[in-house]
Design a protein around this motif. Structure first.
Motif, PDB file in Angstrom:
ATOM      1  N   GLN A  78       1.954   1.701  -3.275  1.00 45.04           N
ATOM      2  CA  GLN A  78       1.113   2.067  -4.107  1.00 45.04           C
ATOM      3  C   GLN A  78       0.913   3.547  -4.062  1.00 45.04           C
ATOM      4  O   GLN A  78       0.552   4.330  -5.131  1.00 45.04           O
ATOM      5  CB  GLN A  78      -0.067   1.518  -4.080  1.00 45.04           C
ATOM      6  CG  GLN A  78      -1.258   1.534  -4.955  1.00 45.04           C
ATOM      7  CD  GLN A  78      -2.285   0.747  -4.878  1.00 45.04           C
ATOM      8  OE1 GLN A  78      -2.581  -0.067  -3.948  1.00 45.04           O
ATOM      9  NE2 GLN A  78      -3.355   0.783  -5.494  1.00 45.04           N
ATOM     10  N   ALA A  79       0.792   3.953  -2.766  1.00 52.45           N
ATOM     11  CA  ALA A  79       0.650   5.317  -2.548  1.00 52.45           C
ATOM     12  C   ALA A  79       2.003   6.352  -3.043  1.00 52.45           C
ATOM     13  O   ALA A  79       1.639   7.321  -3.681  1.00 52.45           O
ATOM     14  CB  ALA A  79       0.610   5.550  -1.035  1.00 52.45           C
ATOM     15  N   ALA A  86       0.849  -1.094   0.066  1.00 48.91           N
ATOM     16  CA  ALA A  86       0.021   0.007  -0.037  1.00 48.91           C
ATOM     17  C   ALA A  86       0.765   1.298  -0.313  1.00 48.91           C
ATOM     18  O   ALA A  86       0.488   2.298  -0.666  1.00 48.91           O
ATOM     19  CB  ALA A  86      -0.885  -0.091   1.200  1.00 48.91           C
ATOM     20  N   GLU A  87       2.139   1.156   0.879  1.00 50.64           N
ATOM     21  CA  GLU A  87       2.977   2.391   0.871  1.00 50.64           C
ATOM     22  C   GLU A  87       3.566   2.556  -0.691  1.00 50.64           C
ATOM     23  O   GLU A  87       3.611   3.702  -1.021  1.00 50.64           O
ATOM     24  CB  GLU A  87       4.021   2.068   1.783  1.00 50.64           C
ATOM     25  CG  GLU A  87       4.994   3.234   2.019  1.00 50.64           C
ATOM     26  CD  GLU A  87       5.881   3.067   3.002  1.00 50.64           C
ATOM     27  OE1 GLU A  87       6.877   3.932   3.108  1.00 50.64           O
ATOM     28  OE2 GLU A  87       5.897   2.032   3.720  1.00 50.64           O
TER      29      GLU A  87
END
Length: 228
Positions: free
Chosen positions: A180-181, A177-178
């Protein structure tokens, strides 16, 4: 029984705030945020476990240590009785090779059993040799198990393994998720740069067209002057 294992935009404003707080405060805040994230991941990982395994992880460490002490006492008493009956003058143990055991409690109970039966206690802390002992036993094809022996320790070991597995999965998901962010931020920056470049190109095109128009107008005026 195995012992406890250890068990101007927003970005610019953030940088300015971190700078104002100072390096130490910024590092402390980051550490606090990481600890909070770790706690959150552990809570999420625990929620994925079977209730029976969650209950095993909730055992009071003092109660677990007391249970292991009772097990040590039982075994050392039997070892001491056998030693006296067969003419031995001392008892020892290899339990102290495991880093997952309560080594201090093992020594206390070994000394206690030996003293009760008039024997010498031969205690050695073999934990520094654990890795080598593990390697040799595996090479020799010896039976190995990933819990101490009782059913309770088996359940607790299962719970700890499942929790570690769930924590690794949660950590991988958090890292994904990191990433992706971060990629979304990079894409946003690229889009901003492209929009700026497009704007500049349009501006240059307009200026070029205006210059051409002015030149054409001057040429036309010069031709008019020549005709006059």
């Amino acid at each position: 029984m195995a012992g406890a294992t250890g068990a101007a935009g927003p970005a610019e404003a953030g940088r300015e705030a971190a700078g104002a707080a100072g390096p130490a405060e910024g590092t402390a805040a980051a550490t606090k945020a990481e600890a909070a994230a770790e706690t959150e991941r552990e809570a999420a990982a625990l929620a994925t476990l079977d209730p029976r395994l969650r209950a095993a992880l909730a055992v009071d460490p003092d109660a677990r240590a007391a249970r292991c002490r009772a097990c040590y006492r039982l075994r050392f008493e039997e070892a001491a009785r056998y030693a006296v009956e067969h003419g031995f003058d001392a008892i020892g143990t290899t339990l102290s090779v495991s880093p997952y055991q309560y080594t201090d409690v093992i020594e206390e109970e070994l000394d206690r059993a030996a003293a009760r039966h008039g024997l010498d206690s031969v205690f050695r802390d073999f934990r520094p040799y654990y890795d080598e002992a593990t390697r040799r036993s595996r090479e020799a094809g010896m039976y190995r198990q990933n819990f101490c022996g009782c059913r309770l320790s088996d359940t607790e070991a299962q719970a700890e393994r499942q929790l570690r597995k769930a924590m690794r999965a949660a950590e991988r998901a958090a890292h994904a998720a990191e990433r992706q962010a971060q990629e979304a931020k990079r894409a946003e920056k690229r889009a901003e740069r492209q929009a700026y470049q497009d704007k500049q190109q349009r501006k240059h095109a307009i200026l070029k067209a205006m210059r051409k128009q002015m030149k054409d107008q001057v040429k036309e005026e010069n031709r008019e002057d020549e005709r006059l």
